[in-house]
Each structure stands twice: as structure tokens, then as C-alpha cells.
Design an enzyme around this catalytic site. Structure first.
Site, short mmCIF file in Angstrom:
data_model
loop_
_atom_site.label_atom_id
_atom_site.label_comp_id
_atom_site.label_asym_id
_atom_site.label_seq_id
_atom_site.Cartn_x
_atom_site.Cartn_y
_atom_site.Cartn_z
N THR A 11 0.82 -1.22 0.00
CA THR A 11 0.00 0.00 0.00
C THR A 11 0.85 1.26 0.00
O THR A 11 0.35 2.34 0.30
CB THR A 11 -0.93 0.01 1.22
OG1 THR A 11 -0.15 -0.14 2.42
CG2 THR A 11 -1.94 -1.14 1.14
N SER A 251 2.45 6.38 11.50
CA SER A 251 1.57 5.81 10.48
C SER A 251 1.81 6.49 9.15
O SER A 251 1.82 7.72 9.06
CB SER A 251 0.10 5.98 10.89
OG SER A 251 -0.75 5.68 9.82
N LYS A 252 1.99 5.67 8.10
CA LYS A 252 2.16 6.26 6.77
C LYS A 252 0.87 6.91 6.30
O LYS A 252 0.90 7.82 5.49
CB LYS A 252 2.65 5.21 5.77
CG LYS A 252 1.76 3.98 5.60
CD LYS A 252 2.44 2.99 4.68
CE LYS A 252 1.66 1.69 4.57
NZ LYS A 252 2.35 0.68 3.76
N ARG A 253 -0.28 6.47 6.86
CA ARG A 253 -1.55 7.10 6.50
C ARG A 253 -1.60 8.55 6.98
O ARG A 253 -2.32 9.37 6.42
CB ARG A 253 -2.72 6.33 7.12
CG ARG A 253 -2.96 4.96 6.51
CD ARG A 253 -4.25 4.37 7.02
NE ARG A 253 -4.43 2.99 6.57
CZ ARG A 253 -5.51 2.26 6.83
NH1 ARG A 253 -6.50 2.80 7.52
NH2 ARG A 253 -5.61 1.03 6.40
N HIS A 254 -0.87 8.85 8.04
CA HIS A 254 -0.88 10.21 8.60
C HIS A 254 0.39 10.98 8.25
O HIS A 254 0.73 11.97 8.90
CB HIS A 254 -1.06 10.15 10.11
CG HIS A 254 -2.39 9.60 10.52
ND1 HIS A 254 -2.57 8.29 10.92
CD2 HIS A 254 -3.63 10.17 10.55
CE1 HIS A 254 -3.85 8.09 11.20
NE2 HIS A 254 -4.51 9.20 10.97
#
Length: 482
Positions: A11, A251-254
Site C-alpha cells: 500500500t 503511520s504512513k496514513r498520517h
């Protein structure tokens, strides 16, 4: 033989927490002469990022965490990409249904949404109500023949408890009535992570599962799957998360930095690996700097903490600086060259001088651009810089020194570092002043800033004769017109 695996989802870039999990799995395997396996878990096709698999493999190879088996190197237990194993999961899902550990569910989205809505109204946690559990084989087959879509759900016992043992957290028990009959196989024939990871770990002979604590709550379900299939359960090692601060996970999402981000910021891969090894793990000694081979020898899962680890960029930067200091000048320049391209004008470079003045002052390689920013262009500066109490200098005194320095430099035919040095230090003797009183104002005139790598001699050498003379002339004019 110990067999561990790293099973990332493709991802995006490999983030720091994921890389640490891979590192611990690698160290555990290599400590006992075992095998480290890379498996790509791409069952969530909606989040798939093109090129992510290649980025993950490149990162592992770049850091030395080379897989013994995986998508590229192959092995006896492939394919090592889950989307290529659909038929395998389908086979074992059917077997689990026959054993009573799972069942086919035909409930529509509308019915499930209604159940969720009712749960929300009562404030209860949503759980599937086993509506399709007791359908007869004939009814199931009839609905399949009619083309009705279905999923396969795990059949969780409604009574009793399930326990599992974890190396770090000990024995954990969960009441079965708190667990949901989650989906194992989706209607499109793709498995969910909950089913695929169990099947793959068994078929690939994984003996030790290293993963994050976010999977602790799912482990009872995994154990029920192992028991339902009559399979041995691997050793669990759930590692605490890496935190940005006391309340937020990295987190890579953040937008938290990935391994590649830190490389782009001028950190060495060896320093990153060394630092993340120490995030939540202690070797039991005061040693802080480890090569990968030293980590393999020192590693023990007993040294892993239960508590989350806070990612400290300052500590990483300090450690990175130690690694940079230990580089040979040649290796330093090899890493630094692309930053020289940004900071320096085209032309030949005095690599010996650059490494000598910059290496002791470099914490990360991106520091180089800021330290050499005066070379391409003289910064705007105030003549107040010429006043220095410790050096006992002022603008009026500096003007006379700079005029004499300009004359000395103009006479030099050989503008090598040694000749510049001798000429300026001869000037110090002639003026009967201290070194700093003469060299400090010359450096300000050449660099336009008080803090630089090296002194006046090194600055002049970097700038060259013509540019040095030009800047000294500018300084004389500035002070005269002030």
C-alpha cells in the site's frame, strides 16, 4: 528450523514500524540459522499501490534484510503473493466448512446493514447472528446453483474461551461470545487477511510469527482456525507499536516518514536499521552502535519491551552522525556528491578539503547544502558581523585587514590551500595580531556568515582566486560606505 516471515501489504512505501517488524523477524531467524520469508499480502486490492511491491523488496535488500524465499527469489512454498494463491485458499476454506469451522453465508448487504443499525440503536457491539449457520447442504447448494453470491464465515463457538500464548505478553484468554463470525472468503473469491495469513503460515512452515500488537485481538480467531484444521499453532511474538508521541502511532496514513523519506533526508541505512532495532528492544548492555551482524548475535526476543516505543528523531540524528564520522573520506564524498551538485557551482571539486571540513560537522547529508550555501552566492549580510568581542574586531579594523588580505591574495600565482594558508598566516605575523583578529574578518568577507565549515583559508580555496578577490572588494566597499 526457525522460519519467520514478513508479510507486508503493498500500500506504499515501507514505514518505520513495518521495517522494524521485518528486522526483528529477520534477526530471530538468522540468530538460529533459520530462514526469513517475504510474503506479499495483497488481498485488499482496493488499497494496492502500483510499484509498492518493488519498493518493499528494494528496501529490504538495501538494508541487508534479504529474504531467503519470496516473490523474486522464489522457494519451495510459492507463490509468495497472496493474489496468486486464490485456489489454495478456496480449497482450505471448503475443507474448514466440511470440518464445521466455517459456513457459507448468503446474507445481503441490506440485511447486514439493518443488523448494524439495530446494534447501534441498542449500543451493543455488532456481531453477525449466525443466520446462515444451519442451512442444509441441499439449501446451500441450491442457492449456489441459482447464482446467489455468498461469503464464507468463521464459525466461532458461542461459549467457553480461547487462549493463546505470546512470548512477550504471556497467556491471553478471550471469551468466545465476544468474538464475531468474521468473513474468511469474500464473494469475489478473495480471502480476507484473517484466513489467508493462517493458511499461508501453515503451508509455508512458519514457526514464529512476528507482528504488531494490533493483531493481538485477532489471535484467538487465528487459533480457532488452526484448531479447526488440526494444524500446529506457531509461536507468537507481538511487538508493541512505534509511536510518534505518547498518544499517536507512527503511520504512513498520517504522513509519518517512511524509510525512503529518511534516506532522502540524508540518513544512512545502517544508522536507521541500528536505531529501529533499539526501538523497544534492549541488548542488555550499554552498547548502542551495532552492525547487522552484531545485531544478529545480540538479538533475543526476551529483550523486547511490552511498552510502546517513542520514535526520537534527535536520537536517530545523533546515531546517524556517529555513522557518518566513521566513514572514510572517500565514502563520505561518495554519499555527499549529490548534495555538492546542489550546493556548488559546476567545475572541479577539492574532495579532500570538502570531506575534511564537512564530515565532522555533518549529522545528516542534507546539512551539506546549508553549510555550503555561501559558495554559489554571497549572502546579504550586515557589517555588524565584523564586530566580535571575543576576537576583538570591529568594522574599521576589519577594513584595513581585508585590504591587505586582498593584496596578498592577488599576488598568489599558486592558489592551492597550502599557499593560501602560508600567505594569510604570514599576514598575521606582519600585522602582529592574533590569528582570529585577522582571519575572522577575512572569513566574514568571503562567506557573509559567522558560522561556516572551515575558516578563511578553506573558504578562499573553495571560492577560487577571482571570486575571493571580488568578495573582498565588496566587503571593503560595504564598510567604507557604511
Amino acid at each position: 528450523m526457525v522460519r519467520t516471515r514478513f508479510a507486508p501489504s503493498p500500500t506504499g512505501y515501507l514505514h518505520i514500524g513495518g521495517l522494524r517488524t521485518a528486522l526483528y523477524a529477520y534477526l530471530l531467524a538468522k540468530k538460529d540459522g533459520g530462514k526469513f520469508i517475504l510474503r506479499i499480502e495483497d488481498t485488499d486490492q482496493e488499497r494496492y499501490v502500483e510499484g509498492a511491491v518493488e519498493m518493499i523488496i528494494d528496501t529490504l535488500n538495501d538494508t541487508g534484510l534479504v529474504a531467503d524465499e519470496g516473490p523474486i527469489v522464489g522457494g519451495d512454498y510459492g507463490p509468495y503473493v497472496q493474489s496468486e494463491r486464490k485456489e489454495i485458499y478456496a480449497k482450505y476454506a471448503e475443507e474448514l466448512v466440511e470440518r464445521g469451522g466455517a459456513y457459507k453465508c448468503f446474507c445481503t448487504k441490506e440485511r447486514l446493514d439493518k443488523l448494524r443499525s439495530e446494534s447501534e440503536k441498542t449500543g451493543d457491539m455488532f456481531k453477525y447472528d449466525k443466520h446462515c449457520l444451519n442451512l442444509s447442504k441441499e439449501e446451500v447448494q441450491k442457492r449456489i446453483d441459482n447464482g446467489e453470491p455468498y461469503v464464507i464465515r468463521q464459525n466461532i463457538p458461542t461459549t467457553g474461551e480461547t487462549s493463546f500464548d505470546d512470548i512477550i505478553f504471556g497467556t491471553i484468554k478471550v471469551d468466545n461470545d465476544t468474538l464475531d463470525d468474521t468473513v474468511l472468503m469474500k464473494s469475489d473469491g478473495m480471502p480476507t487477511y484473517n484466513f489467508a495469513n493462517v493458511v499461508d503460515d501453515y503451508l509455508m512452515g512458519i514457526t514464529h510469527v512476528v507482528r504488531g500488537t494490533e493483531y493481538l485481538s485477532s489471535s484467538p480467531k487465528y487459533n480457532l482456525l488452526y484448531q479447526g484444521m488440526g494444524w500446529d499453532i506457531p509461536v507468537y511474538i507481538h511487538v508493541p507499536p512505534v509511536m510518534r508521541d505518547a498518544t499517536h502511532k507512527l503511520s504512513k496514513r498520517h504522513g509519518d516518514a517512511s524509510f525512503d523519506d529518511f534516506i532522502q533526508k540524508g540518513y544512512l541505512k545502517e544508522a536507521i536499521i541500528n536505531y529501529i532495532a533499539l526501538l523497544g528492544w534492549s541488548p542488555g548492555t550499554n552498547q548502542e552502535i551495532f552492525s547487522l551482524d552484531e545485531l544478529i548475535k545480540a538479538f533475543s526476543v526476551k529483550g523486547i519491551n511490552k511498552a510502546p516505543a517513542i520514535f526520537d528523531v534527535d536520537k536517530l540524528t545523533w546515531l546517524n552522525a556517529q555513522y557518518i564520522r566513521d566513514l572514510t573520506p572517500e565514502k563520505y564524498n561518495e554519499y555527499a556528491d549529490k548534495y555538492y551538485d546542489v550546493a556548488l557551482p559546476p567545475g572541479e571539486r577539492n574532495y579532500d578539503l570538502l570531506a575534511r571540513i564537512l564530515q565532522p560537522r555533518t549529522e545528516k547529508f542534507t546539512d551539506i547544502v546549508g553549510q555550503l550555501d555561501f559558495v554559489k552566492e554571497l549572502p546579504d549580510y550586515s557589517i555588524d558581523l565584523y564586530t566580535h568581542k571575543k576576537m576583538k574586531t570591529n568594522a574599521e579594523m576589519a577594513k584595513g585587514i581585508i585590504e591587505k588580505a586582498k593584496a596578498v591574495i592577488e599576488e598568489l600565482d599558486d592558489f592551492s590551500e597550502s599557499c593560501i594558508h602560508d600567505a594569510l598566516f604570514d599576514l598575521v605575523k606582519q600585522l602582529e595580531l592574533k590569528n582570529g583578529q585577522v582571519l575572522y574578518p577575512i572569513r566574514i568577507a568571503l562567506c557573509g556568515k559567522a558560522v561556516t565549515p572551515g575558516g578563511a583559508v578553506e573558504a578562499a580555496c573553495l571560492l577560487g582566486k577571482d571570486e575571493s578577490v571580488r568578495r573582498l572588494e565588496i566587503a571593503i566597499g560595504m564598510i567604507a560606505n557604511a
